[in-house]
Write an enzyme that holds these catalytic residues in place. Sequence first.
Site, PDB file in Angstrom:
ATOM      1  N   ALA A 222       0.840  -1.210   0.000  1.00 16.56           N
ATOM      2  CA  ALA A 222       0.000   0.000   0.000  1.00 16.56           C
ATOM      3  C   ALA A 222       0.870   1.253   0.000  1.00 16.56           C
ATOM      4  O   ALA A 222       1.996   1.232   0.475  1.00 16.56           O
ATOM      5  CB  ALA A 222      -0.905   0.012   1.231  1.00 16.56           C
ATOM      6  N   SER A 228      -0.810   8.214  -1.982  1.00 16.32           N
ATOM      7  CA  SER A 228      -1.653   7.400  -2.863  1.00 16.32           C
ATOM      8  C   SER A 228      -2.287   8.281  -3.926  1.00 16.32           C
ATOM      9  O   SER A 228      -2.888   9.318  -3.624  1.00 16.32           O
ATOM     10  CB  SER A 228      -2.768   6.711  -2.081  1.00 16.32           C
ATOM     11  OG  SER A 228      -3.686   6.138  -2.996  1.00 16.32           O
ATOM     12  N   HIS A 230      -4.843   7.641  -5.445  1.00 15.96           N
ATOM     13  CA  HIS A 230      -6.300   7.600  -5.292  1.00 15.96           C
ATOM     14  C   HIS A 230      -6.824   8.822  -4.536  1.00 15.96           C
ATOM     15  O   HIS A 230      -7.990   9.165  -4.653  1.00 15.96           O
ATOM     16  CB  HIS A 230      -6.723   6.304  -4.596  1.00 15.96           C
ATOM     17  CG  HIS A 230      -6.695   5.116  -5.526  1.00 15.96           C
ATOM     18  ND1 HIS A 230      -7.701   4.854  -6.423  1.00 15.96           N
ATOM     19  CD2 HIS A 230      -5.764   4.144  -5.716  1.00 15.96           C
ATOM     20  CE1 HIS A 230      -7.406   3.756  -7.120  1.00 15.96           C
ATOM     21  NE2 HIS A 230      -6.227   3.302  -6.707  1.00 15.96           N
ATOM     22  N   ASP A 237      -9.532   2.106 -10.389  1.00 16.20           N
ATOM     23  CA  ASP A 237      -9.177   0.711 -10.596  1.00 16.20           C
ATOM     24  C   ASP A 237     -10.336   0.101 -11.375  1.00 16.20           C
ATOM     25  O   ASP A 237     -11.486   0.147 -10.927  1.00 16.20           O
ATOM     26  CB  ASP A 237      -8.985  -0.004  -9.256  1.00 16.20           C
ATOM     27  CG  ASP A 237      -7.742   0.497  -8.522  1.00 16.20           C
ATOM     28  OD1 ASP A 237      -6.859   1.068  -9.190  1.00 16.20           O
ATOM     29  OD2 ASP A 237      -7.670   0.336  -7.295  1.00 16.20           O
ATOM     30  N   GLU A 285       0.314  -2.925 -12.559  1.00 18.92           N
ATOM     31  CA  GLU A 285      -1.105  -2.969 -12.196  1.00 18.92           C
ATOM     32  C   GLU A 285      -1.927  -2.744 -13.455  1.00 18.92           C
ATOM     33  O   GLU A 285      -2.084  -1.608 -13.903  1.00 18.92           O
ATOM     34  CB  GLU A 285      -1.438  -1.880 -11.160  1.00 18.92           C
ATOM     35  CG  GLU A 285      -0.803  -2.108  -9.801  1.00 18.92           C
ATOM     36  CD  GLU A 285      -1.345  -1.169  -8.714  1.00 18.92           C
ATOM     37  OE1 GLU A 285      -2.173  -0.294  -9.025  1.00 18.92           O
ATOM     38  OE2 GLU A 285      -0.927  -1.326  -7.557  1.00 18.92           O
ATOM     39  N   HIS A 288      -5.120  -0.264 -12.835  1.00 20.06           N
ATOM     40  CA  HIS A 288      -5.085   1.100 -12.301  1.00 20.06           C
ATOM     41  C   HIS A 288      -4.913   2.133 -13.440  1.00 20.06           C
ATOM     42  O   HIS A 288      -3.872   2.178 -14.084  1.00 20.06           O
ATOM     43  CB  HIS A 288      -3.938   1.233 -11.286  1.00 20.06           C
ATOM     44  CG  HIS A 288      -3.854   2.578 -10.619  1.00 20.06           C
ATOM     45  ND1 HIS A 288      -4.113   2.772  -9.272  1.00 20.06           N
ATOM     46  CD2 HIS A 288      -3.541   3.800 -11.104  1.00 20.06           C
ATOM     47  CE1 HIS A 288      -3.952   4.057  -8.974  1.00 20.06           C
ATOM     48  NE2 HIS A 288      -3.605   4.700 -10.076  1.00 20.06           N
TER      49      HIS A 288
HETATM   50 ZN   LIG Z   1      -5.322   1.768  -7.885  1.00 23.10          ZN
END
Ligand SMILES: [Zn+2]
Length: 320
Positions: A222, A228, A230, A237, A285, A288
């Site tokens: 994380a 982050s 986000h 995502d 990822e 993402h």
């Molecule tokens: Zn993500």
Amino acid sequence: MKRRRIKKQVYVVGIILLLVIVLSIFGIRYLLYRGTNEYKLKKIGYQPEEISIIETLEPDQIQTILDKEYNVTIPKLLKEKYFIFQNLDRYLTYYNDHKDDDLTHVVSIVNVGADHEYYDKDMVVKTKTDLKNEYLILVNKFHYLDQNFAPSDIVAVRNWYAYGENEIRKEVYEQFRSMFNAAAEEDLKLIITSSYRDYEFQDTLWNNYANSKGEEWADSVAARPGYSEHQTGLSLDIVTDGEGSSMDSFDQTDEFKWLSKNAHKYGFILRYPEGKEDITGYSYESWHYRYVGVETATKIHDLGITFDEYYAYYQNEIEA
Ligand SMILES: [Zn+2]
């Protein structure tokens, strides 16, 4: 007799004068040449082709190179597409410690700051995320958001488009819906599984991980609070249903293939591509996606670089 002697003297003086003039011209030209960068670079040891590359730089930049010893790597670095002069010493230091690396990779690593440790305190102090250009905010392991940063135009995502409760910035939501509809025309289904997360959420998440298995493990799964993407409200995502509903298998789906070809047309980029882990600081990822606007997304897609590299080279240059 007399006249002939005078004639001879005039002749001699003339020759001497001519010699003095010719020698002066050569002397002055030589002195002038000694003052040129070409002469000085040659004296240090640079070859003609290397000199012509160095001479494309600004005068103060050439002086910086003249102040150093001969270095075969400098002209090679100058030929790199994403070379940034102010990073020169860091490229040389990093390359010295990673001799097997190719220079294109060295330039990328240093440009994004990855020649430092993740969350390096000195680095981080200098690299607080620039909020001026709202859709181009950079958040990574060196660029962070304040605890009180929250985007102003967060809207709720309808369940039709998402698993669970989700929120995202207004423009991102509008562009996602256009993308969703375009994919649906080809019988593909894009589903949002995670989106805006506030600082507190990330803080709790990371601290829970750190308390259970230690900071190192928490960092591997994380982002730290404030780090982050986000938190920007610009990240989504995305998965699909059935087999592709899990993040780990998403890159096997037709939806993923479609996004690889089309996401940029709606302003989204794959933020953590495969093979770029040491540049982005994140494992691959496939799910993402980051909104940066259509123009920037198209440029990043066409150049085949990461957002971190784009930001270091193009965005910082604009702001400088
Ligand atoms: Zn993500």
